[in-house]
Design a protein around this motif. Structure first.
Motif, PDB file in Angstrom:
ATOM      1  N   ASP A 132      -3.472 122.340  83.526  1.00  0.00           N
ATOM      2  CA  ASP A 132      -4.540 121.876  84.402  1.00  0.00           C
ATOM      3  C   ASP A 132      -4.178 122.037  85.874  1.00  0.00           C
ATOM      4  OD1 ASP A 132      -6.198 121.264  82.317  1.00  0.00           O
ATOM      5  OD2 ASP A 132      -5.872 119.099  82.390  1.00  0.00           O
ATOM      6  N   GLU A 188      -6.519 124.040  88.390  1.00  0.00           N
ATOM      7  CA  GLU A 188      -6.940 123.461  89.667  1.00  0.00           C
ATOM      8  C   GLU A 188      -6.605 124.399  90.817  1.00  0.00           C
ATOM      9  OE1 GLU A 188      -4.850 119.997  91.899  1.00  0.00           O
ATOM     10  OE2 GLU A 188      -6.374 119.054  90.623  1.00  0.00           O
ATOM     11  N   TRP A 195     -16.405 128.589  84.874  1.00  0.00           N
ATOM     12  CA  TRP A 195     -16.558 127.714  86.036  1.00  0.00           C
ATOM     13  C   TRP A 195     -17.971 127.857  86.577  1.00  0.00           C
ATOM     14  CZ3 TRP A 195     -15.153 123.626  88.361  1.00  0.00           C
ATOM     15  CH2 TRP A 195     -15.054 123.479  89.739  1.00  0.00           C
ATOM     16  N   SER A 238     -19.557 122.163  86.436  1.00  0.00           N
ATOM     17  CA  SER A 238     -18.403 121.831  85.602  1.00  0.00           C
ATOM     18  C   SER A 238     -17.590 123.086  85.315  1.00  0.00           C
ATOM     19  CB  SER A 238     -18.869 121.215  84.273  1.00  0.00           C
ATOM     20  OG  SER A 238     -19.631 122.154  83.534  1.00  0.00           O
ATOM     21  N   GLN A 290     -14.694 119.948  81.896  1.00  0.00           N
ATOM     22  CA  GLN A 290     -14.218 119.114  82.992  1.00  0.00           C
ATOM     23  C   GLN A 290     -15.258 119.059  84.108  1.00  0.00           C
ATOM     24  OE1 GLN A 290     -10.589 121.074  84.202  1.00  0.00           O
ATOM     25  NE2 GLN A 290      -9.428 120.319  82.453  1.00  0.00           N
ATOM     26  N   THR A 291     -15.481 117.853  84.610  1.00  0.00           N
ATOM     27  CA  THR A 291     -16.366 117.647  85.754  1.00  0.00           C
ATOM     28  C   THR A 291     -15.571 116.964  86.850  1.00  0.00           C
ATOM     29  OG1 THR A 291     -18.238 117.342  84.245  1.00  0.00           O
ATOM     30  CG2 THR A 291     -18.560 116.677  86.531  1.00  0.00           C
ATOM     31  N   LEU A 292     -15.608 117.509  88.043  1.00  0.00           N
ATOM     32  CA  LEU A 292     -14.834 116.947  89.138  1.00  0.00           C
ATOM     33  C   LEU A 292     -15.329 115.550  89.486  1.00  0.00           C
ATOM     34  CD1 LEU A 292     -14.569 120.025  91.531  1.00  0.00           C
ATOM     35  CD2 LEU A 292     -12.819 119.161  89.974  1.00  0.00           C
ATOM     36  N   VAL A 324     -10.512 114.767  87.114  1.00  0.00           N
ATOM     37  CA  VAL A 324     -11.697 115.280  86.436  1.00  0.00           C
ATOM     38  C   VAL A 324     -12.109 114.328  85.324  1.00  0.00           C
ATOM     39  CG1 VAL A 324     -11.298 117.730  86.919  1.00  0.00           C
ATOM     40  CG2 VAL A 324     -10.217 116.689  84.920  1.00  0.00           C
ATOM     41  N   ARG A 325     -13.383 114.357  84.991  1.00  0.00           N
ATOM     42  CA  ARG A 325     -13.891 113.681  83.798  1.00  0.00           C
ATOM     43  C   ARG A 325     -13.923 114.726  82.690  1.00  0.00           C
ATOM     44  NH1 ARG A 325     -16.368 109.012  83.028  1.00  0.00           N
ATOM     45  NH2 ARG A 325     -16.685 108.718  85.258  1.00  0.00           N
ATOM     46  N   GLU A 343     -10.992 110.040  82.234  1.00  0.00           N
ATOM     47  CA  GLU A 343     -10.696 110.476  83.592  1.00  0.00           C
ATOM     48  C   GLU A 343      -9.227 110.869  83.632  1.00  0.00           C
ATOM     49  OE1 GLU A 343     -11.742 107.640  86.557  1.00  0.00           O
ATOM     50  OE2 GLU A 343     -13.845 107.514  85.922  1.00  0.00           O
TER      51      GLU A 343
END
Length: 273
Positions: A51, A55, A151, A155, A179-181, A189-190, A212
């Protein structure tokens, strides 16, 4: 026969009846819960390593062309990880070499070594980012394999097919996570999705219900996991941050509930004490 003897026989019969009516085979032992926690942290450590790279390499603007994306990612990687060697000589891709562990190359407090090569395929409303990992390691786990990140503006979907080496085992892992920022850059991320893996102890299946997660942690700081063990037993894990370095994990589904404390470095301690 005395009253005391009759009472003893009655209690014994009641105990047998309760045991017969209660299926203890689905309950998880304390030893199994500890093993489950170790598996979660080990695979979470690998996910955290991945991750961090995701990122680092999705730092671009949706709608840009490939060359513009490469320029943005290269500049960002060089600014955030100046200890790495960033090569964009191959058309359509960027290679980031973090060097060896002895080089102590860090990103957001985590040490990285090995190489990741990233390429992009630009669509109208999304960008597909392919990651190839070659010996990517933080010193505790080493990744080899591929991740595909789709991307969009809302999300990113991360699908992985990896083999990684832990300190004591080789693991095959597949995951499919959306993943949602949340908040600003680096806030985390959520995540919802799945992570399944197979190792020496068998096959595990993880449902990521809604958590989270920060890229620096091996476990979430909030939310819930549902884990199915190789023995087809189910555990529920919930998470709460204790401090900047420590997360409390509450595990239910065993003979009794348990609490563990997990640090960003992946150290596990018993929180029941």
């Amino acid at each position: 026969m005395t009253t005391k003897t009759l009472r003893g026989l009655a209690m014994g019969t009641l105990g047998l009846s309760l045991a017969a009516g209660c299926d203890l085979g689905d309950r998880v032992t304390g030893q199994e819960m500890r093993q489950a926690m170790e598996e979660i942290v080990l695979t979470g450590d690998a996910q955290s390593l991945e991750d961090g790279v995701v990122e680092l390499t999705t730092s671009f603007t949706i709608g840009d062309g490939v060359e513009s994306i490469i320029s943005e990612v290269r500049a960002f990687a060089e600014s955030q990880v100046p200890c790495s060697t960033v090569d964009a000589t191959d058309p359509g891709s960027v290679s980031i070499d973090f060097g060896l562990l002895e080089d102590a190359c860090t990103y957001r407090g985590k040490t990285y070594a090995g190489v990741v090569t990233v390429s992009w395929e630009v669509g109208a409303d999304e960008v597909v980012v392919t990651h190839d990992y070659e010996g990517l390691t933080n010193g505790r786990v080493t990744l080899d394999g591929e991740a595909t990140v789709t991307w969009s503006r809302e999300s990113r979907r991360v699908r992985t097919d990896l083999a990684f080496q832990g300190e004591a085992a080789d693991i095959e892992v597949e995951s499919d996570r959306t993943q949602t920022l949340i908040g600003g850059f680096g806030d985390g991320v959520r995540v919802v999705g799945t992570r399944d893996w197979t190792g020496p102890s068998g096959s595990w299946a993880l449902d990521i219900d809604d958590v989270e997660l920060r890229a620096v942690d091996p476990v979430p700081q909030a939310g819930t996991y549902t884990l199915t063990t190789p023995a087809d037993k189910t555990l529920t894990l919930s998470f709460a941050r204790v401090d900047e370095d420590t997360i409390e994990v509450s595990m239910a589904g065993g003979f009794r509930d348990r609490v563990f404390l997990v640090t960003a470095a992946g150290q596990i301690s018993d929180g029941d004490d």
